[in-house]
Write an enzyme that holds these catalytic residues in place. Structure first.
Site, PDB file in Angstrom:
ATOM      1  N   GLU A  58      15.344  43.456  30.447  1.00 24.63           N
ATOM      2  CA  GLU A  58      14.310  43.772  29.450  1.00 24.63           C
ATOM      3  C   GLU A  58      13.055  42.942  29.738  1.00 24.63           C
ATOM      4  OE1 GLU A  58      17.389  42.753  29.040  1.00 24.63           O
ATOM      5  OE2 GLU A  58      18.257  43.297  27.108  1.00 24.63           O
ATOM      6  N   CYS A  81      20.108  40.450  24.465  1.00 22.70           N
ATOM      7  CA  CYS A  81      20.602  39.138  24.034  1.00 22.70           C
ATOM      8  C   CYS A  81      19.734  38.561  22.927  1.00 22.70           C
ATOM      9  CB  CYS A  81      20.671  38.185  25.224  1.00 22.70           C
ATOM     10  SG  CYS A  81      19.073  37.775  25.919  1.00 22.70           S
ATOM     11  N   ARG A 190      34.383  43.567  50.585  1.00 25.62           N
ATOM     12  CA  ARG A 190      34.530  42.216  50.005  1.00 25.62           C
ATOM     13  C   ARG A 190      33.266  41.757  49.279  1.00 25.62           C
ATOM     14  NH1 ARG A 190      37.298  39.748  55.358  1.00 25.62           N
ATOM     15  NH2 ARG A 190      39.460  40.212  54.872  1.00 25.62           N
ATOM     16  N   GLU A 294      44.110  39.439  48.454  1.00 26.13           N
ATOM     17  CA  GLU A 294      44.468  39.972  49.783  1.00 26.13           C
ATOM     18  C   GLU A 294      45.735  39.298  50.266  1.00 26.13           C
ATOM     19  OE1 GLU A 294      41.779  40.883  52.898  1.00 26.13           O
ATOM     20  OE2 GLU A 294      40.020  40.774  51.624  1.00 26.13           O
ATOM     21  N   ALA A 300      51.627  38.865  45.898  1.00 29.18           N
ATOM     22  CA  ALA A 300      51.204  40.149  45.309  1.00 29.18           C
ATOM     23  C   ALA A 300      52.146  40.527  44.159  1.00 29.18           C
ATOM     24  CB  ALA A 300      51.184  41.238  46.376  1.00 29.18           C
TER      25      ALA A 300
HETATM   26  N1  LIG Z   1      49.124  44.126  55.636  1.00 30.31           N
HETATM   27  C1  LIG Z   1      48.492  43.467  54.703  1.00 30.31           C
HETATM   28  O1  LIG Z   1      47.667  44.023  54.012  1.00 30.31           O
HETATM   29  C2  LIG Z   1      48.786  42.008  54.470  1.00 30.31           C
HETATM   30  C3  LIG Z   1      47.981  41.269  53.574  1.00 30.31           C
HETATM   31  C4  LIG Z   1      48.264  39.932  53.366  1.00 30.31           C
HETATM   32  C5  LIG Z   1      49.345  39.351  54.013  1.00 30.31           C
HETATM   33  N2  LIG Z   1      50.094  40.100  54.892  1.00 30.31           N
HETATM   34  C6  LIG Z   1      51.225  39.495  55.568  1.00 30.31           C
HETATM   35  O2  LIG Z   1      52.095  38.942  54.593  1.00 30.31           O
HETATM   36  C7  LIG Z   1      52.768  37.818  55.127  1.00 30.31           C
HETATM   37  C8  LIG Z   1      52.715  36.703  54.115  1.00 30.31           C
HETATM   38  O3  LIG Z   1      53.352  37.145  52.973  1.00 30.31           O
HETATM   39  P1  LIG Z   1      53.572  36.251  51.681  1.00 30.31           P
HETATM   40  O4  LIG Z   1      54.193  37.059  50.646  1.00 30.31           O
HETATM   41  O5  LIG Z   1      54.253  35.011  52.076  1.00 30.31           O
HETATM   42  O6  LIG Z   1      52.036  36.039  51.283  1.00 30.31           O
HETATM   43  P2  LIG Z   1      51.108  34.914  50.700  1.00 30.31           P
HETATM   44  O7  LIG Z   1      49.842  35.638  50.467  1.00 30.31           O
HETATM   45  O8  LIG Z   1      51.000  33.731  51.547  1.00 30.31           O
HETATM   46  O9  LIG Z   1      51.783  34.507  49.335  1.00 30.31           O
HETATM   47  C9  LIG Z   1      52.896  33.654  49.259  1.00 30.31           C
HETATM   48  C10 LIG Z   1      52.484  32.207  49.189  1.00 30.31           C
HETATM   49  O10 LIG Z   1      51.645  32.004  48.056  1.00 30.31           O
HETATM   50  C11 LIG Z   1      51.870  30.729  47.493  1.00 30.31           C
HETATM   51  N3  LIG Z   1      52.257  30.862  46.085  1.00 30.31           N
HETATM   52  C12 LIG Z   1      51.798  30.088  45.072  1.00 30.31           C
HETATM   53  N4  LIG Z   1      52.319  30.462  43.923  1.00 30.31           N
HETATM   54  C13 LIG Z   1      53.104  31.482  44.155  1.00 30.31           C
HETATM   55  C14 LIG Z   1      53.924  32.293  43.321  1.00 30.31           C
HETATM   56  N5  LIG Z   1      54.018  32.110  42.011  1.00 30.31           N
HETATM   57  N6  LIG Z   1      54.618  33.290  43.893  1.00 30.31           N
HETATM   58  C15 LIG Z   1      54.526  33.512  45.227  1.00 30.31           C
HETATM   59  N7  LIG Z   1      53.751  32.776  46.053  1.00 30.31           N
HETATM   60  C16 LIG Z   1      53.065  31.750  45.531  1.00 30.31           C
HETATM   61  C17 LIG Z   1      52.990  30.079  48.319  1.00 30.31           C
HETATM   62  O11 LIG Z   1      52.278  29.297  49.287  1.00 30.31           O
HETATM   63  P3  LIG Z   1      52.933  27.994  49.970  1.00 30.31           P
HETATM   64  O12 LIG Z   1      54.041  28.510  50.831  1.00 30.31           O
HETATM   65  O13 LIG Z   1      51.811  27.406  50.737  1.00 30.31           O
HETATM   66  O14 LIG Z   1      53.429  27.137  48.863  1.00 30.31           O
HETATM   67  C18 LIG Z   1      53.647  31.276  48.968  1.00 30.31           C
HETATM   68  O15 LIG Z   1      54.278  30.994  50.184  1.00 30.31           O
HETATM   69  C19 LIG Z   1      52.043  37.461  56.412  1.00 30.31           C
HETATM   70  O16 LIG Z   1      52.870  37.795  57.502  1.00 30.31           O
HETATM   71  C20 LIG Z   1      50.803  38.328  56.419  1.00 30.31           C
HETATM   72  O17 LIG Z   1      50.486  38.774  57.714  1.00 30.31           O
HETATM   73  C21 LIG Z   1      49.831  41.402  55.123  1.00 30.31           C
HETATM   74 ZN   LIG Z   2      18.370  39.093  27.612  1.00 29.51          ZN
END
Ligand SMILES: NC(=O)c1ccc[n+]([C@@H]2O[C@H](COP(=O)([O-])OP(=O)(O)OC[C@H]3O[C@@H](n4cnc5c(N)ncnc54)[C@H](OP(=O)(O)O)[C@@H]3O)[C@@H](O)[C@H]2O)c1
Ligand SMILES: [Zn+2]
Length: 366
Positions: A58, A81, A190, A294, A300
């Protein structure tokens, strides 16, 4: 629809278009556009909000004004606002301009101000019409609205998989499942986000950059969530010249001696549990409206279970990985009945070469 209503819609759509010029730049603020017509219905000015700390839509429209607005009207997609933030209240400017009618799409979602701006305009004798192009206006600012109401960042989960639903081989190899075009689309996609989140394991396995490759400046904040803090001392995410990185760790499970591996330019924040909801809250507090997850299957799954995901985007490549032990996008949600499974809606499908991109929404309750 009458001719008059059509023209009101036309001007509000223009305001929404102007607001969208602030895509990717306004966080933590909303995207807002404003149009001013003179008393005869001719366009005399317009403006939009570009960045926090800069003029509100505005105010920019008043700054661009070529002739006086007395007796005229304003179209704005969000309630003006009435509080003094980084810039003076827009309501005061509207009242002193002599504008007689203000068309507003939606109220400000912040409960502390919601409705007050409209009330002040009405009290000064201005006619206020609320609700024009409401659906479009809600859609444009859904992440901002979500953060204001829930105090959590709006989450989008993205993954890439083969046509048989695998994200990697059993030995962890996954480069590359999707085609080059899809991967470069992800880089520019992103730019819509304020932060990008992965878990510690994805950092260890993939050593990603998580940048837009220069399409956003500054780059989105890179976030690593870890329970263990067992992160490598060399990582692409530790290059703070490229983008900021923050490591969020669970102080009840982490070995804090690993902190020495993380360079000083990387921020570190302790949280008291490994519930991913804490990340959504921490990032919302830092002004992130929209964040991209990601991560791999473990994080996930946990992110979905703790309600951090409001949308998904998946890239599907016409490739078959096969094998019982190849990686799935998710772990076990422990569903036992079909009525328990997660149902998404409003899917949009597009082709990127011979890859398919699907975007779908979670039911967002707030
Ligand atoms: N194709 C795709 O789109 C894609 C995308 C992403 C990843 N990936 C693949 O996925 C694999 C990794 O998978 P991932 O499941 O281990 O992924 P991640 O994204 O690393 O998530 C798991 C990690 O997150 C942390 N974490 C913290 N709090 C958590 C909770 N409450 N629950 C779960 N994790 C928690 C832990 O880290 P710490 O172990 O450090 O404590 C855990 O090991 C890799 O091989 C990668 O290449 C593929
Ligand atoms: Zn304003």
């Amino acid at each position: 629809m009458s001719e008059t209503n059509l023209s009101h819609t036309k001007w509000m759509k223009r305001a929404i278009y102007l607001a969208s010029l602030g895509n990717n730049t306004t966080s933590p603020n909303p995207k807002v556009g404003a149009v001013i017509l003179d008393k005869n219905g001719y366009l005399i000015s317009e403006g939009f909000h570009f960045k926090a700390g800069m003029l509100h839509a505005e105010a920019m429209a008043f700054k661009n004004l070529k002739k006086h607005a007395k007796g005229g009207s304003m179209y704005v997609n969000l309630e003006p606002c009435c509080h003094k933030g980084k810039t003076p209240p827009c309501v005061d400017k509207i009242i002193s301009s002599g504008i007689k009618k203000v068309y507003v799409s939606i109220q400000d979602p912040d409960k502390r101000v919601s409705g007050k701006g409209i009330k002040l305009l009405k009290e000064s004798g201005i006619q206020v019409h609320l609700g024009l192009c409401k659906k479009e206006a809600l859609d444009l600012n859904k992440a901002f609205i979500y953060r204001n109401i829930t105090k959590k960042a709006f989450g989008v989960l993205k993954w890439a998989m083969s046509i048989d639903g695998r994200i990697g081989l059993k030995n962890g190899k996954s480069k590359w499942i999707t085609n080059e075009e899809s991967r470069s689309l992800v880089h520019s996609y992103r730019a819509e986000f304020d932060a990008i989140i992965i878990g510690g394991n994805t950092l260890r396995k993939d050593n990603p950059f998580l940048t837009t490759r220069g399409s956003k400046n500054p780059e989105p904040l890179r976030v690593v969530f870890t329970k263990s803090l067992d992160l490598p001392s060399k990582s692409n995410l530790w290059d703070c010249k490229k983008a900021k990185t923050i490591v969020i760790y669970d102080s009840s499970t982490a070995d804090e001696s690993y902190l020495t591996r993380i360079p000083k330019c990387v921020e570190v924040e302790k949280v008291s549990s490994d519930n991913p909801e804490l990340i959504s809250k921490v990032l919302a507090k830092r002004g992130c409206n929209k964040v991209l997850w990601e991560c791999g299957p473990k994080l996930a799954t946990a992110a979905i279970q703790s309600n951090c995901i409001q949308e998904i985007i998946t890239f599907i490549a016409p490739k078959i990985l096969g094998g019982e032990n190849s990686m799935n996008p998710f772990g076990d949600f422990e569903f036992r009945e079909m009525h328990e499974i997660i149902k998404l809606s409003d899917s949009q499908v597009s082709f990127i070469g011979d890859d398919i991109c699907v975007k779908s929404l979670f039911k967002t309750n707030f």
